[in-house]
Design a protein around this motif. Structure first.
Motif, mmCIF file in Angstrom:
data_model
loop_
_atom_site.group_PDB
_atom_site.id
_atom_site.type_symbol
_atom_site.label_atom_id
_atom_site.label_comp_id
_atom_site.label_asym_id
_atom_site.label_seq_id
_atom_site.Cartn_x
_atom_site.Cartn_y
_atom_site.Cartn_z
ATOM 1 N N GLY A 1 3.352 -10.308 -6.600
ATOM 2 C CA GLY A 1 4.274 -11.182 -5.901
ATOM 3 C C GLY A 1 3.830 -12.626 -6.002
ATOM 4 N N GLY A 2 2.523 -12.841 -5.901
ATOM 5 C CA GLY A 2 1.980 -14.182 -5.989
ATOM 6 C C GLY A 2 0.482 -14.149 -6.111
ATOM 7 N N VAL A 3 -0.089 -15.313 -6.427
ATOM 8 C CA VAL A 3 -1.530 -15.421 -6.604
ATOM 9 C C VAL A 3 -1.944 -16.829 -6.195
ATOM 10 C CG1 VAL A 3 -1.176 -15.982 -9.052
ATOM 11 C CG2 VAL A 3 -3.401 -15.166 -8.314
ATOM 12 N N GLU B 1 1.812 -8.933 -2.410
ATOM 13 C CA GLU B 1 2.865 -7.971 -2.730
ATOM 14 C C GLU B 1 4.172 -8.733 -2.963
ATOM 15 O OE1 GLU B 1 2.630 -4.647 -2.993
ATOM 16 O OE2 GLU B 1 0.565 -4.369 -2.320
ATOM 17 N N PRO B 2 5.126 -8.148 -3.679
ATOM 18 C CA PRO B 2 5.067 -6.787 -4.212
ATOM 19 C C PRO B 2 4.245 -6.658 -5.491
ATOM 20 C CG PRO B 2 7.181 -7.806 -4.763
ATOM 21 C CD PRO B 2 6.450 -8.778 -3.885
ATOM 22 N N ARG C 1 -2.077 -4.046 -1.471
ATOM 23 C CA ARG C 1 -2.660 -2.699 -1.574
ATOM 24 C C ARG C 1 -3.882 -2.789 -2.495
ATOM 25 N NH1 ARG C 1 2.779 0.069 -3.465
ATOM 26 N NH2 ARG C 1 3.049 -2.073 -4.184
ATOM 27 N N SER C 2 -5.047 -2.912 -1.887
ATOM 28 C CA SER C 2 -6.248 -3.310 -2.625
ATOM 29 C C SER C 2 -7.054 -2.179 -3.225
ATOM 30 C CB SER C 2 -7.167 -4.112 -1.708
ATOM 31 O OG SER C 2 -6.728 -5.430 -1.674
ATOM 32 N N GLY C 3 -6.786 -0.964 -2.803
ATOM 33 C CA GLY C 3 -7.502 0.167 -3.388
ATOM 34 C C GLY C 3 -6.513 1.303 -3.521
#
Ligand code: ZN
Length: 222
Positions: free
Chosen positions: A116-118, A152-153, A177-179
């Protein structure tokens, strides 16, 4: 005692040498080799067959992958070999941080794997949302003091398990959702978000604990 888990730890090795003199792969391999039940080797893009020869992959129970700038340089032939070992032989594929865009992850999950973004800066709180999952063994919520956030997404198929979830100091509406875990034919796939190359995240004990647990899980030992 069971054979040691064979972990091939791969990096394109473009990470800054002042932060990671031996690379993110070297840092991870050092940690895994300090455990009694893992044998780790490093590989990199400049190796013959980009570090993923038939011989190297046949040795590995799990392939850990970190890349950022050179995803597109991985050849079709080398990608096909990785995918085959995961799908047909059950080798694990463990993608770290910016390896969300690795050709291997995209091919295995058959989605774009975009974000979704960074953005840069701030702390990341990693929360354990599935404490009974093997990847959460001995792991409690922790903070990465400086991170690059993803939001996200995350364009992936619905994971069969989301073990870790991140929130970010930069903006309290951001989460990730990191793991996340999937099964792709015979192989297990794990994606772990922390691991941006300009911060010493891969020397943080809590992060390395997840890397170790994820290695065992992707190798089908837990
Ligand atoms: Zn990054």
């Amino acid at each position: 005692m069971a054979d040691k888990v064979k972990a091939l730890v791969w990096s394109e090795f473009t990470e800054p040498k002042d932060v990671y003199p031996v690379g993110i792969h070297g840092e991870i391999a050092k940690h895994l080799n300090a455990q009694s039940d893992v044998e780790a080797k490093t590989a990199q893009i400049e190796d013959p067959q980009q570090g993923v020869s038939e011989e190297s992959l046949a040795w590995a129970d799990v392939l850990l992958w970190w890349g950022h700038k050179r995803h597109r340089d991985i050849t079709d032939e080398n990608l096909a070999r990785i995918v085959k070992h995961v799908k047909e032989r059950g080798m694990g594929y463990f993608a770290i941080h910016s390896a969300h865009y690795s050709r291997g992850l995209i091919a295995l999950l058959e989605t774009g794997c975009g974000l979704g973004g960074v953005g840069n800066g701030g702390a990341e709180t990693v929360s354990v949302v599935m404490p009974d999952h093997p990847i959460a063994e001995g792991v409690t919520d922790f903070v990465v003091p400086q991170t690059e956030y993803f939001t996200e997404p995350f364009d992936v198929p619905e994971p069969e398990a989301v073990v870790l979830r991140s929130t970010f100091e930069t903006d309290d509406k951001l989460w990730f959702r990191s793991g996340s875990c999937w099964t792709v034919e015979e192989g297990r796939v794990f994606y772990f978000r922390p691991g941006h190359e300009t911060f010493p995240i891969m020397r943080q004990p809590e992060v390395l604990k997840v890397v170790y647990n994820g290695t065992l899980w992707a190798a089908k030992r837990t």
